[in-house]
Design a protein around this motif. Structure first.
Motif, mmCIF file in Angstrom:
data_model
loop_
_atom_site.group_PDB
_atom_site.id
_atom_site.type_symbol
_atom_site.label_atom_id
_atom_site.label_comp_id
_atom_site.label_asym_id
_atom_site.label_seq_id
_atom_site.Cartn_x
_atom_site.Cartn_y
_atom_site.Cartn_z
ATOM 1 N N VAL A 619 -2.321 22.747 16.470
ATOM 2 C CA VAL A 619 -1.767 24.000 15.961
ATOM 3 C C VAL A 619 -0.257 23.822 15.865
ATOM 4 C CG1 VAL A 619 -1.462 26.460 16.388
ATOM 5 C CG2 VAL A 619 -3.599 25.338 17.063
ATOM 6 N N PRO A 620 0.321 23.969 14.672
ATOM 7 C CA PRO A 620 1.771 23.745 14.517
ATOM 8 C C PRO A 620 2.582 24.679 15.405
ATOM 9 C CG PRO A 620 0.669 23.926 12.381
ATOM 10 C CD PRO A 620 -0.326 24.345 13.414
ATOM 11 N N GLU A 621 3.676 24.148 15.932
ATOM 12 C CA GLU A 621 4.611 24.946 16.720
ATOM 13 C C GLU A 621 5.963 24.919 16.034
ATOM 14 O OE1 GLU A 621 4.695 24.308 20.969
ATOM 15 O OE2 GLU A 621 2.697 23.396 20.920
ATOM 16 N N SER A 622 6.350 26.050 15.474
ATOM 17 C CA SER A 622 7.606 26.139 14.727
ATOM 18 C C SER A 622 8.414 27.330 15.212
ATOM 19 C CB SER A 622 7.335 26.285 13.225
ATOM 20 O OG SER A 622 6.588 25.206 12.732
ATOM 21 N N LYS A 623 9.721 27.244 14.977
ATOM 22 C CA LYS A 623 10.586 28.381 15.298
ATOM 23 C C LYS A 623 11.865 28.290 14.476
ATOM 24 C CE LYS A 623 12.628 26.005 19.298
ATOM 25 N NZ LYS A 623 12.871 26.053 20.751
ATOM 26 N N ASP A 624 12.402 29.444 14.145
ATOM 27 C CA ASP A 624 13.673 29.491 13.423
ATOM 28 C C ASP A 624 14.812 29.285 14.399
ATOM 29 O OD1 ASP A 624 12.429 29.997 11.002
ATOM 30 O OD2 ASP A 624 12.485 32.176 11.280
ATOM 31 N N VAL A 625 15.678 28.324 14.092
ATOM 32 C CA VAL A 625 16.816 28.028 14.962
ATOM 33 C C VAL A 625 18.133 28.380 14.281
ATOM 34 C CG1 VAL A 625 18.045 26.188 16.178
ATOM 35 C CG2 VAL A 625 15.552 26.197 16.144
ATOM 36 N N LEU A 626 18.254 28.014 13.014
ATOM 37 C CA LEU A 626 19.474 28.235 12.252
ATOM 38 C C LEU A 626 19.139 28.906 10.930
ATOM 39 C CD1 LEU A 626 20.976 24.653 12.644
ATOM 40 C CD2 LEU A 626 21.910 26.700 13.713
ATOM 41 N N SER A 627 20.105 29.548 10.362
ATOM 42 C CA SER A 627 19.910 30.050 9.008
ATOM 43 C C SER A 627 19.863 28.878 8.046
ATOM 44 C CB SER A 627 21.058 30.983 8.609
ATOM 45 O OG SER A 627 22.263 30.243 8.462
ATOM 46 N N GLU A 628 19.228 29.076 6.907
ATOM 47 C CA GLU A 628 19.151 28.024 5.907
ATOM 48 C C GLU A 628 20.549 27.575 5.490
ATOM 49 O OE1 GLU A 628 17.256 27.318 1.423
ATOM 50 O OE2 GLU A 628 16.709 29.097 2.604
#
Length: 785
Positions: A619-628
């Motif tokens: 199961v992928p584990e992703s998170k937003d860290v920085l703005s694009e």
């Protein structure tokens, strides 16, 4: 007289009928005995017989197979049986023909027992060849195993084999029996079954075996130990036996006489590729995988239907990984190309005449002795002898006793082994003199790890420098500082800062003493844009940034990017004093390439049992860290490293190498001449102990580290000891090979610019103060080329 003759005739008739009666008694009794014998065997009176369930699912240990993302087998886990079954459709027709011609020409005409062959064997007392059919041989291999020396037991065993063979013929098709037979045979050298045999002896899948290769393998069936093709075994006998098989194939018109004569003149043409846990491709990754699978199997949520644990070595699991076998090979090849050249220069600088404490630099003899004593106590030899009850004094003395051993050595640019006699203490020092690599490559869009090389030879250097090893990262940490500054203060790559020294006073940010940093080139005049400053790794400008934002936000940024190690929030981290693994660094840099989204590295996509039932799916584990926007600006800054900084040599030829003592050797394989967009960062730590290069294109991020086991073993100067010399060449060679393989579709395009980009990145670089160098950590010396 006539009456007497008639009486005599009647008497003779009565006597003859007696013989006829006895004949039928014996004949019918014999048939009844045979029937009873078979019935007794089938009832288990002559020994254990497999029931219907065991016939349906024969008990054979199967190796766990590790499969790459492109469908290749990377390796297997097994104890004794390196077996991976295949179906009849995966067998070439020529190996089936060779088997039938040599072992059982009437295979398709009998039902398990060849009556004609059996009578021939009985008549000639076995001297005219055996009567065992393929089905009987399968029965023996599956259920009766060892041949008894006792004649009665052997006859009993033979009857059981006949019964089982008949049952097998009823249970399976002829094609299924042939496949089962090839799958069960032990061909020696860990070649259990036809698939392992084809891969180990010829380096190919069974379906790709040609006629003479198939004939050799079928020839081994008679006696795999006697007809073994390895040079120190019996290659001549194996060749002769192969030619017998070819003759049988010609005899029964499977091949022509002309082809037989032609093939019999050829050599065996082996491509011996042993399959063991310490050999083959992706050895370090496979060892990581072993630990993962051990934890997975111990988890109570991952159990068989009967509640028992899965056995990694016997249950025939299939582990589908993200590793690309092509990229893995290119990564290992790049290391094998670069490391012997770099090692040759390192050895050149560390001869006893040039360095009395080689390979250690800057240590007194007393410090060297302490280092070696500590190494003794941490080693495997110490642990083993301690467990045997040896005293410290006895163990230390054993290190001075000359011992036969096999050691690693680069010979003609290839990883080799040499048998020698050496004191264990000397072998310790010998291995400490080797520079070691660690490398990982990952798709930032998915988190899939494509290549994993934890060292240059797993048999001799088992410590994995991808995930286990954590070393100072030097200037490769600086993008974390820049990204934090851009995120918090909206700095632009075009913003300029003075190169003048800066001192962060005591007690600010918890720093106990004032902290002043230096520039490696000694230049403190003028200003530099952030893009030029990162390209030339200007320490004073990085220090100014961390003075503006503080070290704590940088630590928090590193944590969000996946760095697991504890990092002290002190100003010196700006120059890369933290110990971080290649694994963590690649994942962190991938976040920049993936528009600010962190993907936890993925190595396994799914696990199946031997029947294809899904047991695990990631199961992928992703998170937003920085703005694009911040991610893109950081990438844009790092593009400057390969456009005008320490990574520029990826763009042009390697003329800088012409002054090196080993120019001819080192030049082979260079230049790289990569002209597509590449973002990256070099890194060098104090005293040149660690060399790093992090490189990125839109769909591939790669990290490389090079250094010795002990930080005291290093190049004396930064000329060779910097990341641009130690680690960058491996990246360049790897990328060059990847681009040459168009099937990989590694990006040559630009990093995608955000549609709403508000930070200016299109600034003209003045190049002020820019050099083909890197700042590294405190005290780095100037680069002289």
């Amino acid at each position: 007289m006539a009456k007497k003759k008639t009486s005599k005739s009647k008497s003779e008739t009565l006597d003859f009928s007696k013989y006829v009666r006895w004949f039928w008694i014996v004949f019918l009794g014999g048939i009844l005995s045979v029937v009873l014998l078979f019935l007794f065997a089938s009832w288990g009176f002559l020994g254990e017989m497999p029931d219907h369930t065991r016939l349906e699912n024969p008990e054979t240990n199967q190796a766990t197979e590790i499969i790459s993302s492109d469908g290749e087998t990377l390796g297997k886990f097994y104890f004794n049986d390196n077996r991976t079954p295949i179906g009849y459709a995966d067998l070439p027709q020529n190996i089936v023909d060779a088997l039938i011609a040599t072992e059982d020409i009437r295979y398709y005409k009998h039902s398990g027992i060849d009556g004609r062959g059996t009578l021939r064997a009985i008549y000639k007392l076995g001297k005219g060849g055996g009567a065992s059919t393929v089905s009987q041989q399968l029965a023996k291999n599956l259920f009766t195993k060892q041949v008894s020396a006792n004649i009665i037991e052997r006859l009993s065993q033979k009857v059981r084999e006949w019964v089982i063979a008949i049952r097998l013929e009823r249970q399976y098709t002829k094609e299924e029996i042939i496949a089962m037979y090839f799958n069960i045979v032990d061909f020696n050298n860990n070649a259990d079954g036809i698939r392992s045999a084809a891969r180990i002896y010829f380096g190919k899948e069974p379906k790709n075996l040609d006629i003479k290769e198939s004939a050799m393998i079928v020839g081994m069936l008679k006696n795999p130990s006697l007809y073994n093709p390895r040079p120190h075994k019996n290659p001549v006998g194996t060749r002769n036996r192969r030619n017998v098989v070819l003759a049988q194939m010609a005899k029964y018109d499977f091949i022509s006489e002309a082809l037989k004569d032609s093939l019999q003149k050829t050599d065996l043409d082996l491509n011996y590729s042993p399959e063991s846990h310490r050999e083959g491709i992706a050895t370090y990754f496979r060892e990581y995988l072993r630990g993962f699978m051990r934890d997975w199997a111990n988890d109570e949520n991952n159990r068989k239907p009967d509640g028992s644990k899965y056995d990694l070595y016997t249950d025939g699991l299939k582990i589908f990984t993200t590793i690309d076998s092509r990229m893995q090979k290119y990564a290992e090849d790049a290391i094998e190309q670069h490391m012997p050249r770099l090692q040759a220069e390192f050895d050149h600088q560390n001869t006893p005449e040039r360095n009395k404490t080689a390979p250690f630099v800057g240590l007194t003899q007393s410090e060297v002795n302490t280092l070696m004593n500590n190494g003794m106590r941490r080693g495997e030899r110490w642990r083993i002898l301690k467990n045997q009850g040896k005293s410290d004094k006895e163990i230390i003395a054993s290190f001075d006793v000359p011992t036969e051993m096999t050691v690693f050595k680069w010979i003609d640019g290839k990883a080799s082994e040499v048998d020698t006699i050496m004191k264990p203490i000397d072998s310790m020092r010998y291995y400490k003199s080797f520079l070691r690599p660690g490398m990982m490559s990952m798709d930032p869009l998915t988190g899939h790890v494509k290549a994993w090389v934890g060292g240059m030879n797993y048999r001799h250097f088992q410590f994995d420098m991808v995930k286990q090893g954590k070393r100072q990262v030097g200037s490769t940490f600086k993008p974390f500082v820049y990204a934090t500054a851009i995120d918090q203060l909206q700095f632009s790559p075009c913003d300029s800062f003075p190169r003048t020294p800066i001192t962060i006073e005591a007690n600010k940010f918890g720093n106990p003493e004032p902290w002043t940093t230096k520039n490696s080139d000694g230049n403190y005049s003028g200003k530099q844009t952030l893009k030029d400053a990162l390209a030339s790794s200007t320490n004073t400008i990085t220090a100014r940034l961390i003075n503006e934002i503080g070290p704590q936000p940088v630590v928090e940024m590193a944590k969000k990017l996946g760095v697991e190690e504890e990092i002290l929030p002190v100003p010196a981290i700006a120059l890369g004093t933290a110990d971080i693994s290649v694994y963590e660094m690649v994942a962190a840099y991938s976040t920049f390439a993936n528009k600010g989204v962190y993907n936890k590295p993925v190595m396994i996509t799914r696990i199946e049992d031997k029947n294809g039932t899904m047991l695990y799916q990631f199961v992928p584990e992703s998170k937003d860290v920085l703005s694009e926007e911040v991610a893109y600006v950081t990438v844009n800054l790092m593009e400057g490293v390969t456009q005008g900084g320490s990574g520029t040599r990826l763009r042009h030829n390697s003329s800088w190498l012409k002054s090196t003592p080993l120019y001819k050797e080192i030049m082979t394989g260079y230049p790289y001449e990569l002209d597509n967009p590449i973002a990256g960062k070099t890194g060098t730590t104090q005293n040149q102990s660690d060399g790093w290069f992090m490189g990125m294109v839109p769909n591939l991020v790669t990290g490389v580290w090079v250094g010795a086991e002990d930080r005291a073993a290093h190049f004396k100067s930064i000329r060779y000891g910097q990341g641009a010399s130690m680690a960058l060449p491996i990246f360049g060679l790897f990328m060059k090979a990847c681009y040459a393989d168009e099937t990989l579709e590694v990006s040559k395009g630009n990093f995608e610019k955000p549609a709403n980009l508000s930070i200016n990145v299109d600034c003209d670089s003045t190049g002020e103060g820019s050099t083909d160098s890197e700042g590294g950590s405190e005290g780095d010396i100037q680069i002289d080329f």
